[in-house]
Design an enzyme around this catalytic site. Structure first.
Site, PDB file in Angstrom:
ATOM      1  N   ASP A  69      61.833  -0.917 -61.985  1.00  0.00           N
ATOM      2  CA  ASP A  69      61.053   0.002 -62.835  1.00  0.00           C
ATOM      3  C   ASP A  69      61.923   0.927 -63.677  1.00  0.00           C
ATOM      4  OD1 ASP A  69      58.739  -1.070 -61.718  1.00  0.00           O
ATOM      5  OD2 ASP A  69      58.707   0.407 -60.108  1.00  0.00           O
TER       6      ASP A  69
ATOM      7  N   ASN B  73      45.683  -9.849 -64.639  1.00  0.00           N
ATOM      8  CA  ASN B  73      46.504  -9.655 -65.854  1.00  0.00           C
ATOM      9  C   ASN B  73      47.031 -10.982 -66.382  1.00  0.00           C
ATOM     10  OD1 ASN B  73      47.037  -6.697 -66.690  1.00  0.00           O
ATOM     11  ND2 ASN B  73      47.080  -6.641 -64.446  1.00  0.00           N
TER      12      ASN B  73
ATOM     13  N   LEU C 279      55.905  -9.080 -57.335  1.00  0.00           N
ATOM     14  CA  LEU C 279      56.427  -8.071 -56.410  1.00  0.00           C
ATOM     15  C   LEU C 279      57.880  -8.248 -55.973  1.00  0.00           C
ATOM     16  CD1 LEU C 279      53.263  -7.560 -54.197  1.00  0.00           C
ATOM     17  CD2 LEU C 279      54.031  -6.242 -56.176  1.00  0.00           C
TER      18      LEU C 279
ATOM     19  N   ASN D 255      57.644  -6.086 -67.937  1.00  0.00           N
ATOM     20  CA  ASN D 255      56.846  -5.786 -66.741  1.00  0.00           C
ATOM     21  C   ASN D 255      55.752  -4.776 -67.073  1.00  0.00           C
ATOM     22  OD1 ASN D 255      56.219  -5.705 -63.889  1.00  0.00           O
ATOM     23  ND2 ASN D 255      57.303  -3.753 -63.765  1.00  0.00           N
TER      24      ASN D 255
ATOM     25  N   HIS E 292      53.649  -1.703 -65.144  1.00  0.00           N
ATOM     26  CA  HIS E 292      53.618  -0.883 -63.932  1.00  0.00           C
ATOM     27  C   HIS E 292      52.393   0.030 -63.993  1.00  0.00           C
ATOM     28  CE1 HIS E 292      55.290   1.015 -60.405  1.00  0.00           C
ATOM     29  NE2 HIS E 292      54.921   2.164 -60.908  1.00  0.00           N
TER      30      HIS E 292
HETATM   31  C1  GRF Z   1      48.525  -4.467 -61.763  1.00  0.00           C
HETATM   32  O1  GRF Z   1      48.009  -3.209 -61.525  1.00  0.00           O
HETATM   33  C2  GRF Z   1      49.910  -4.362 -62.329  1.00  0.00           C
HETATM   34  O2  GRF Z   1      50.112  -3.220 -63.085  1.00  0.00           O
HETATM   35  C3  GRF Z   1      50.755  -4.289 -61.111  1.00  0.00           C
HETATM   36  O3  GRF Z   1      50.127  -5.135 -60.186  1.00  0.00           O
HETATM   37  C4  GRF Z   1      48.726  -5.241 -60.482  1.00  0.00           C
HETATM   38  C5  GRF Z   1      48.415  -6.699 -60.597  1.00  0.00           C
HETATM   39  O4  GRF Z   1      47.065  -6.981 -60.629  1.00  0.00           O
HETATM   40  N1  GRF Z   1      52.134  -4.531 -61.416  1.00  0.00           N
HETATM   41  P1  GRF Z   1      46.587  -8.453 -60.980  1.00  0.00           P
HETATM   42  O5  GRF Z   1      47.280  -9.407 -60.001  1.00  0.00           O
HETATM   43  O6  GRF Z   1      46.963  -8.741 -62.389  1.00  0.00           O
HETATM   44  O7  GRF Z   1      45.109  -8.498 -60.777  1.00  0.00           O
END
Ligand code: GRF
Length: 187
Positions: free
Chosen positions: A144, A14, A84, A101, A103
């Site tokens: 969240d 992401n 996290l 954020n 989720h």
């Molecule tokens: C994603 O599914 C996001 O929604 C969640 O953690 C995951 C991260 O994946 N919070 P990446 O590190 O972006 O590949």
């Protein structure tokens, strides 16, 4: 131009997608990627993308130090992309309504402490849900819990495994996250 800091703890798909989208659009600058894990793949991605990155310890990320760093860089918005750790109150107060954020479920279901990554998809499948999705929301003092900006859904079929659900969710994230963030930031 609005400056963002992306916080990530893991693979960073992401984060990479956000950086590429913002570069294409030229309306938002990614100033830094901040990470709490020295071996997270997102750091490799940052290097490949030529984006400055910084690894900070949990205690640094939960102290005033993080605020000082962000202020020095003139950061306007913080984007959590697979991050996290809990955001400390000092950041929430100083960046009220400016921390976003993503989720990987339809909040308020399947959120809260411990509900991240594969745990979310496992819980969705175990509960026999027929749909899941993504939630993009503002961050407040609770996990969240902040205002929901956007949700998108996908079907969960009876035969779907948590891995199948994860890949449906990843597609939704790739499609929507950058655009929703940009739209929110630009008002
Ligand atoms: C994603 O599914 C996001 O929604 C969640 O953690 C995951 C991260 O994946 N919070 P990446 O590190 O972006 O590949």
């Amino acid at each position: 131009m609005n400056k963002v800091a992306i916080f990530a703890s893991g693979s960073g798909s992401n984060a990479e997608n956000l950086v590429n989208f913002f570069r294409e659009q030229e309306l938002i600058t990614t100033s830094i990627i901040i990470c709490n894990k020295p071996d997270a793949y997102v750091l490799k991605r940052a290097e490949n993308l030529n984006i400055k990155s910084l690894v900070l310890s949990k205690s640094e990320l939960q102290s005033d130090k993080i605020l000082t760093i962000l202020k020095e860089l003139d950061i306007d918005y913080i984007i959590l992309a697979g991050y996290l750790l809990k955001i400390p109150e000092i950041l929430v107060e100083n960046y009220r309504d400016k921390i976003i954020n993503i989720h990987p479920a339809l909040l308020p279901k399947y959120g809260g402490k411990g509900m991240y990554g594969h745990f979310v998809h496992e819980a969705v499948v175990a509960a026999g849900e027929c749909e899941s999705g993504i939630t993009i929301h503002l961050v407040d003092e609770k996990y969240d819990n902040g205002k929901i900006l956007f949700q998108a859904k996908c079907n969960v079929d009876k035969t779907d495994t948590p891995e199948n659900v994860a890949s449906k969710i990843a597609k939704l994230e790739m499609t929507h996250f950058p655009e929703v963030v940009q739209k929110y930031i630009l008002g």
